[in-house]
Design a protein around this motif. Structure first.
Motif, PDB file in Angstrom:
ATOM      1  N   PHE B  21       0.861  -1.175   0.000  1.00  0.00           N
ATOM      2  CA  PHE B  21       0.000   0.000   0.000  1.00  0.00           C
ATOM      3  C   PHE B  21       0.903   1.233   0.000  1.00  0.00           C
ATOM      4  O   PHE B  21       1.945   1.251   0.656  1.00  0.00           O
ATOM      5  CB  PHE B  21      -0.878   0.031   1.256  1.00  0.00           C
ATOM      6  CG  PHE B  21      -1.543  -1.269   1.573  1.00  0.00           C
ATOM      7  CD1 PHE B  21      -1.345  -1.877   2.813  1.00  0.00           C
ATOM      8  CD2 PHE B  21      -2.363  -1.902   0.663  1.00  0.00           C
ATOM      9  CE1 PHE B  21      -1.954  -3.082   3.122  1.00  0.00           C
ATOM     10  CE2 PHE B  21      -2.970  -3.106   0.971  1.00  0.00           C
ATOM     11  CZ  PHE B  21      -2.763  -3.703   2.197  1.00  0.00           C
ATOM     12  N   TRP B  22       0.433   2.258  -0.677  1.00  0.00           N
ATOM     13  CA  TRP B  22       1.239   3.476  -0.796  1.00  0.00           C
ATOM     14  C   TRP B  22       0.494   4.673  -0.231  1.00  0.00           C
ATOM     15  O   TRP B  22      -0.740   4.774  -0.354  1.00  0.00           O
ATOM     16  CB  TRP B  22       1.570   3.701  -2.271  1.00  0.00           C
ATOM     17  CG  TRP B  22       2.306   4.957  -2.555  1.00  0.00           C
ATOM     18  CD1 TRP B  22       3.631   5.206  -2.372  1.00  0.00           C
ATOM     19  CD2 TRP B  22       1.769   6.167  -3.092  1.00  0.00           C
ATOM     20  NE1 TRP B  22       3.952   6.476  -2.762  1.00  0.00           N
ATOM     21  CE2 TRP B  22       2.822   7.094  -3.204  1.00  0.00           C
ATOM     22  CE3 TRP B  22       0.484   6.545  -3.493  1.00  0.00           C
ATOM     23  CZ2 TRP B  22       2.642   8.376  -3.697  1.00  0.00           C
ATOM     24  CZ3 TRP B  22       0.288   7.821  -3.981  1.00  0.00           C
ATOM     25  CH2 TRP B  22       1.372   8.721  -4.078  1.00  0.00           C
ATOM     26  N   CYS B  23       1.229   5.557   0.413  1.00  0.00           N
ATOM     27  CA  CYS B  23       0.633   6.756   1.009  1.00  0.00           C
ATOM     28  C   CYS B  23       1.487   7.971   0.690  1.00  0.00           C
ATOM     29  O   CYS B  23       2.707   7.956   0.883  1.00  0.00           O
ATOM     30  CB  CYS B  23       0.519   6.596   2.522  1.00  0.00           C
ATOM     31  SG  CYS B  23      -0.012   8.098   3.394  1.00  0.00           S
ATOM     32  N   ASN B  24       0.838   9.016   0.231  1.00  0.00           N
ATOM     33  CA  ASN B  24       1.495  10.307   0.017  1.00  0.00           C
ATOM     34  C   ASN B  24       0.856  11.307   0.978  1.00  0.00           C
ATOM     35  O   ASN B  24      -0.295  11.701   0.782  1.00  0.00           O
ATOM     36  CB  ASN B  24       1.324  10.761  -1.427  1.00  0.00           C
ATOM     37  CG  ASN B  24       2.112  12.032  -1.714  1.00  0.00           C
ATOM     38  OD1 ASN B  24       2.817  12.549  -0.852  1.00  0.00           O
ATOM     39  ND2 ASN B  24       2.000  12.522  -2.923  1.00  0.00           N
ATOM     40  N   SER B  66       5.964  -4.949   6.898  1.00  0.00           N
ATOM     41  CA  SER B  66       7.111  -4.050   6.884  1.00  0.00           C
ATOM     42  C   SER B  66       6.653  -2.706   6.333  1.00  0.00           C
ATOM     43  O   SER B  66       5.644  -2.619   5.633  1.00  0.00           O
ATOM     44  CB  SER B  66       8.250  -4.613   6.033  1.00  0.00           C
ATOM     45  OG  SER B  66       7.854  -4.705   4.670  1.00  0.00           O
ATOM     46  N   ALA B  67       7.377  -1.667   6.677  1.00  0.00           N
ATOM     47  CA  ALA B  67       7.024  -0.330   6.201  1.00  0.00           C
ATOM     48  C   ALA B  67       8.298   0.468   5.992  1.00  0.00           C
ATOM     49  O   ALA B  67       9.340   0.174   6.600  1.00  0.00           O
ATOM     50  CB  ALA B  67       6.107   0.374   7.194  1.00  0.00           C
ATOM     51  N   GLU B  68       8.188   1.440   5.135  1.00  0.00           N
ATOM     52  CA  GLU B  68       9.307   2.345   4.937  1.00  0.00           C
ATOM     53  C   GLU B  68       8.800   3.718   4.563  1.00  0.00           C
ATOM     54  O   GLU B  68       7.698   3.866   4.033  1.00  0.00           O
ATOM     55  CB  GLU B  68      10.268   1.815   3.860  1.00  0.00           C
ATOM     56  CG  GLU B  68       9.652   1.641   2.489  1.00  0.00           C
ATOM     57  CD  GLU B  68      10.650   1.066   1.500  1.00  0.00           C
ATOM     58  OE1 GLU B  68      11.713   0.577   1.907  1.00  0.00           O
ATOM     59  OE2 GLU B  68      10.359   1.115   0.294  1.00  0.00           O
ATOM     60  N   ARG B  69       9.612   4.706   4.846  1.00  0.00           N
ATOM     61  CA  ARG B  69       9.280   6.082   4.497  1.00  0.00           C
ATOM     62  C   ARG B  69      10.576   6.768   4.067  1.00  0.00           C
ATOM     63  O   ARG B  69      11.186   7.527   4.806  1.00  0.00           O
ATOM     64  CB  ARG B  69       8.646   6.836   5.664  1.00  0.00           C
ATOM     65  CG  ARG B  69       8.043   8.168   5.224  1.00  0.00           C
ATOM     66  CD  ARG B  69       7.518   8.975   6.382  1.00  0.00           C
ATOM     67  NE  ARG B  69       6.889  10.209   5.893  1.00  0.00           N
ATOM     68  CZ  ARG B  69       6.624  11.246   6.670  1.00  0.00           C
ATOM     69  NH1 ARG B  69       6.916  11.215   7.960  1.00  0.00           N
ATOM     70  NH2 ARG B  69       6.061  12.315   6.159  1.00  0.00           N
ATOM     71  N   LEU B  70      10.969   6.432   2.858  1.00  0.00           N
ATOM     72  CA  LEU B  70      12.204   6.971   2.323  1.00  0.00           C
ATOM     73  C   LEU B  70      12.077   8.477   2.135  1.00  0.00           C
ATOM     74  O   LEU B  70      11.032   8.976   1.711  1.00  0.00           O
ATOM     75  CB  LEU B  70      12.525   6.283   0.999  1.00  0.00           C
ATOM     76  CG  LEU B  70      12.707   4.750   1.083  1.00  0.00           C
ATOM     77  CD1 LEU B  70      12.940   4.167  -0.291  1.00  0.00           C
ATOM     78  CD2 LEU B  70      13.838   4.399   2.030  1.00  0.00           C
ATOM     79  N   LYS B  78       3.890  -2.918   3.538  1.00  0.00           N
ATOM     80  CA  LYS B  78       3.862  -4.176   2.814  1.00  0.00           C
ATOM     81  C   LYS B  78       3.459  -5.327   3.728  1.00  0.00           C
ATOM     82  O   LYS B  78       3.814  -5.339   4.921  1.00  0.00           O
ATOM     83  CB  LYS B  78       5.241  -4.475   2.213  1.00  0.00           C
ATOM     84  CG  LYS B  78       5.711  -3.452   1.197  1.00  0.00           C
ATOM     85  CD  LYS B  78       7.101  -3.784   0.682  1.00  0.00           C
ATOM     86  CE  LYS B  78       7.580  -2.737  -0.306  1.00  0.00           C
ATOM     87  NZ  LYS B  78       8.965  -3.006  -0.799  1.00  0.00           N
ATOM     88  N   ILE B  79       2.752  -6.280   3.157  1.00  0.00           N
ATOM     89  CA  ILE B  79       2.415  -7.520   3.863  1.00  0.00           C
ATOM     90  C   ILE B  79       2.895  -8.676   2.986  1.00  0.00           C
ATOM     91  O   ILE B  79       2.590  -8.743   1.801  1.00  0.00           O
ATOM     92  CB  ILE B  79       0.894  -7.673   4.084  1.00  0.00           C
ATOM     93  CG1 ILE B  79       0.310  -6.425   4.745  1.00  0.00           C
ATOM     94  CG2 ILE B  79       0.625  -8.907   4.961  1.00  0.00           C
ATOM     95  CD1 ILE B  79      -1.209  -6.473   4.879  1.00  0.00           C
ATOM     96  N   GLN B  80       3.701  -9.558   3.597  1.00  0.00           N
ATOM     97  CA  GLN B  80       4.188 -10.712   2.850  1.00  0.00           C
ATOM     98  C   GLN B  80       4.515 -11.847   3.799  1.00  0.00           C
ATOM     99  O   GLN B  80       5.419 -11.694   4.629  1.00  0.00           O
ATOM    100  CB  GLN B  80       5.433 -10.333   2.027  1.00  0.00           C
ATOM    101  CG  GLN B  80       5.958 -11.473   1.161  1.00  0.00           C
ATOM    102  CD  GLN B  80       7.060 -11.038   0.212  1.00  0.00           C
ATOM    103  OE1 GLN B  80       7.607  -9.942   0.325  1.00  0.00           O
ATOM    104  NE2 GLN B  80       7.385 -11.889  -0.728  1.00  0.00           N
TER     105      GLN B  80
END
Lengths: 111, 113
Positions: B21-24, B66-70, B78-80
């Motif tokens: 999933f993406w968030c801005n 997991s998540a990231e915010r570059l 992400k889910i995996q």
């Protein structure tokens, strides 16, 4: 885990009537916020009340906070059909913490 | 001012598949949250970012999430692999510096079959 518990879980009233929702929480808070969520949409912030405040108004909304009872109420006066939504209380324990939401009250305004 | 943008709005996958999933967030908002909302429940916090740093991920199931915010702007969750119980709405919210109000995106509704 969810800290807040809204009461009632569901409320149906006629347009023009007042709607009151209650929220109870368990631990000390920095502030308490109310949010509205229309079906299939994100949450919208309504009002914030800090732990040292007892009452706050915003338009047709009135929020009270009783820290001794760990409870809050949201009053919507002169309800409109557009007020139909789910209403959530959310508590913030400390300044840097995230919000802990209750399960919400589903409000239906009948025209 | 543009609000919080999330994509996709809907996602249907089979169990054991990965999903992202993406968030801005709103421009200039340094704090970003990911929440999960199960049907009939309030949102539950998964992770909080201050700029690019994850400052609270205690509620994130780290075995599969997991998540990231570059660069401290956009964020990806992400889910995996996905499990049936992951079916929910995933909400992103952002907050401007020194403020308390959270601005929510419309969410991504995930259905795992």
């Amino acid at each position: 885990s969810q800290q807040g518990e809204e009461d009632p879980q569901a409320l149906s009233i006629q347009e023009g009537e007042n709607a009151t929702m209650n929220c109870s929480y368990k631990t000390s808070i920095n502030n308490l916020q109310w949010y509205r969520q229309n079906s299939g949409r994100g949450l919208v912030h309504l009002i914030l009340i800090r732990s040292n405040e007892r009452e706050k108004h915003s338009g047709r909304l009135r929020v009270t906070l009783d820290t001794s009872k760990k409870s809050s109420s949201l009053l919507i006066t002169a309800s409109r059909a557009a007020d139909t939504a789910s209403y959530f209380c959310a508590t913030k324990a400390g300044g840097a913490d995230g919000l802990t939401f209750g399960k919400g009250t589903h409000l239906i305004i009948q025209p | 001012e543009a609000g919080v943008v999330q994509s996709p709005r809907y996602k249907i996958i089979e169990k054991k598949q990965p999903v992202a999933f993406w968030c801005n967030p709103i421009s200039g908002h340094n704090t970003l949250y990911w929440y999960r909302q199960n049907l009939g429940q309030g949102p539950e916090l998964l992770i909080r970012y201050e700029n690019e740093e994850a400052v609270d991920d205690s509620q994130l199931p780290k075995d599969r999430f997991s998540a990231e915010r570059l660069k401290g702007v956009d964020s990806t969750l992400k889910i995996q692999p996905a499990e049936l119980g992951d079916s929910a709405v995933y909400l992103c919210a952002s907050v401007p510096r020194y403020q308390e109000t959270q601005y929510f995106g419309p969410g991504t509704r995930l259905l795992v079959l």
